[in-house]
Design a protein around this motif. Structure first.
Motif, PDB file in Angstrom:
ATOM      1  N   GLU A  65       2.972  28.106  10.070  1.00 22.36           N
ATOM      2  CA  GLU A  65       3.147  27.225  11.304  1.00 22.36           C
ATOM      3  C   GLU A  65       4.473  26.860  11.735  1.00 22.36           C
ATOM      4  O   GLU A  65       5.034  26.650  12.897  1.00 22.36           O
ATOM      5  N   GLU A  66       5.689  26.824  10.582  1.00 20.79           N
ATOM      6  CA  GLU A  66       6.902  26.445  10.812  1.00 20.79           C
ATOM      7  C   GLU A  66       7.814  27.500  11.321  1.00 20.79           C
ATOM      8  O   GLU A  66       8.905  27.205  11.853  1.00 20.79           O
ATOM      9  N   ASP A  67       7.307  28.810  11.412  1.00 24.91           N
ATOM     10  CA  ASP A  67       8.199  29.766  11.993  1.00 24.91           C
ATOM     11  C   ASP A  67       8.293  29.809  13.513  1.00 24.91           C
ATOM     12  O   ASP A  67       7.424  29.593  14.262  1.00 24.91           O
ATOM     13  N   PRO A  68       9.645  29.949  13.822  1.00 25.24           N
ATOM     14  CA  PRO A  68       9.822  29.839  15.332  1.00 25.24           C
ATOM     15  C   PRO A  68       9.389  31.194  16.068  1.00 25.24           C
ATOM     16  O   PRO A  68       9.482  31.127  17.308  1.00 25.24           O
TER      17      PRO A  68
ATOM     18  N   GLY B 195       9.273  41.169   4.838  1.00 24.99           N
ATOM     19  CA  GLY B 195       8.758  41.325   6.178  1.00 24.99           C
ATOM     20  C   GLY B 195       9.496  40.413   7.133  1.00 24.99           C
ATOM     21  O   GLY B 195      10.626  39.877   6.894  1.00 24.99           O
ATOM     22  N   GLY B 196       8.925  39.772   8.073  1.00 25.34           N
ATOM     23  CA  GLY B 196       9.394  38.925   9.015  1.00 25.34           C
ATOM     24  C   GLY B 196       9.497  37.405   8.226  1.00 25.34           C
ATOM     25  O   GLY B 196       8.754  37.186   7.191  1.00 25.34           O
ATOM     26  N   GLY B 197      10.077  36.502   8.863  1.00 17.63           N
ATOM     27  CA  GLY B 197      10.496  35.144   8.287  1.00 17.63           C
ATOM     28  C   GLY B 197      11.520  34.746   8.878  1.00 17.63           C
ATOM     29  O   GLY B 197      12.606  34.995   8.294  1.00 17.63           O
ATOM     30  N   TYR B 198      11.527  33.581   9.590  1.00 16.32           N
ATOM     31  CA  TYR B 198      12.995  33.124  10.448  1.00 16.32           C
ATOM     32  C   TYR B 198      13.015  31.791  10.355  1.00 16.32           C
ATOM     33  O   TYR B 198      14.057  31.370  11.042  1.00 16.32           O
TER      34      TYR B 198
ATOM     35  N   SER C  26      11.071  27.996   5.196  1.00 21.55           N
ATOM     36  CA  SER C  26       9.621  28.191   4.857  1.00 21.55           C
ATOM     37  C   SER C  26       9.594  29.728   4.228  1.00 21.55           C
ATOM     38  O   SER C  26       8.583  29.924   3.373  1.00 21.55           O
ATOM     39  N   VAL C  27      10.524  30.535   4.802  1.00 22.28           N
ATOM     40  CA  VAL C  27      10.354  32.014   4.177  1.00 22.28           C
ATOM     41  C   VAL C  27      10.730  31.952   2.706  1.00 22.28           C
ATOM     42  O   VAL C  27      10.308  32.538   1.805  1.00 22.28           O
TER      43      VAL C  27
END
Length: 370
Positions: free
Chosen positions: A253-256, A286-289, A293-294
């Protein structure tokens, strides 16, 4: 077969950045390494430093002209108009930066090594891997090279005839599908946000290439349904010799960069459920911005793979790792909540199951022959 998971990492991730305004300006792998060590979860016996793939090695997937251009631009730090239009180098999404070759080549080197380490079975974690958009002829979606493709190739060279590739990143793995979507010995399952870039991976596929675009607001209970009624039965029927899980952290949820609402518990549940379904298990990043959170999610992946208990409150030295992070030029970094510093585990995110999701799962179950 070693029962002790191995962690493939590198210090290159600590100092390199795609640039001040790029989503990948945030530290990620280095945070996982620091948190895991602060929690005494990463002894030297489990840590393996990633090698760097040589340009000639990359020809097994990428075109010679593209690799020549990538190394030239990395050396000169200048992309010509031709480099931009043909190879997508020097664009807003794939910028020129000092480690634009050495960083992704380290990811490929780690993926190749993972296949070798798993020759006789076991578990390997490579949070620096997972660049699933890279294409043979050009950079694509922050990905200059495609290390999941090389991981699959390496696993196959080292004895895994049937490989399941599961991708729970918020974005569809268009590069991996380009390479293995039509391969009957590679099972591909992608769970990704509907309509999100690259806007591929529409509902459907084949019995060995299943795409499930999920709605905005997709939450933990939705993912549990997908896991229990689609991912696990399809993988069980396929009987893979190896599983590669691309565990992108951008679906929380917190990823922009996405509009999904998972907590990190959902990712850990997928990691845990797949762990004993094949002799060889490779988990990539992988992704995570969002840096908090990542870092928290991927550290929890390592805990899950090792069976470590996740503390309710982090010790002071682990909390210090998270408090040292910054998230410049993003509104989510202005007033981070306290639990981003003091915990690894999110509060679960429950909700009613999306009805369209039930219908889509049934569609894919029929395609898979369940």
């Amino acid at each position: 077969m070693s029962s002790t998971p191995l962690f493939i990492g590198s210090e290159i991730y600590r100092g390199s950045s795609y640039g001040r305004w790029h989503p990948l300006r945030v530290p990620r792998v280095s945070t996982v390494m620091d948190l895991a060590r602060a929690l005494n979860w990463l002894p030297a016996s489990q840590y393996v430093s990633s090698p760097r793939a040589k340009p000639s090695t990359l020809y097994a997937w990428h075109d010679t002209d593209y690799i020549t251009a990538l190394t030239r631009v990395a050396d000169s730090q200048h992309a010509t108009p031709h480099d931009i239009t043909r190879f997508h180098l020097g664009t807003v999404t794939n910028p020129v930066f000092p480690e634009m070759f050495t960083r992704p080549a380290t990811g490929v080197g780690g993926a190749l090594l993972a296949g070798e380490l798993l020759k006789n079975g076991g578990t390997v974690y490579q949070p620096g891997g997972g660049t699933h958009h890279g294409m043979p002829t050009h950079a694509n979606g922050f990905c200059y090279l495609n290390d999941p493709v090389f991981a699959i190739q390496s696993l196959r060279r080292n004895g895994a005839a049937r490989i399941a590739y599961i991708d729970i990143d918020a974005h569809h793995p268009d590069g991996v599908e380009h390479g293995f979507g039509a391969d009957p010995d590679t099972l591909m399952i992608s769970i990704h946000e509907a309509g999100l870039w690259p806007r591929s991976g529409l509902l459907g596929g084949s019995d060995t290439n299943l795409n499930l675009p999920v709605p905005r607001g997709f939450h933990d209970d939705d993912m549990a349904l997908v896991l229990d009624t689609l991912i696990l039965p399809v993988v069980d029927r396929f009987k893979p010799d190896a599983i590669v899980l691309q565990c992108g952290a951008d679906a929380v949820e917190e990823d922009p960069q996405s509009h999904l609402c998972l907590s990190n518990n959902a990712h850990w549940a997928v990691v845990r459920a797949l762990q004993n379904m094949a002799q060889r298990y490779l988990v990539q990043g992988g992704g995570g911005y969002n840096p908090w959170s990542v870092g928290r999610l991927w550290t929890g992946v390592w805990a899950t793979l090792n069976g470590h208990d996740i503390p309710e409150t982090l010790p002071e030295n682990a909390e210090a790792v998270l408090r040292a992070l910054t998230f410049e030029n993003n509104r989510r970094g202005r007033n981070p909540p306290a639990h981003w510093f003091t915990t690894l585990r999110d509060a679960p995110r429950h909700g009613p199951i999306h009805e369209r999701l039930r219908e889509d799962i049934q569609t894919l179950r029929k395609i898979a022959g369940l």
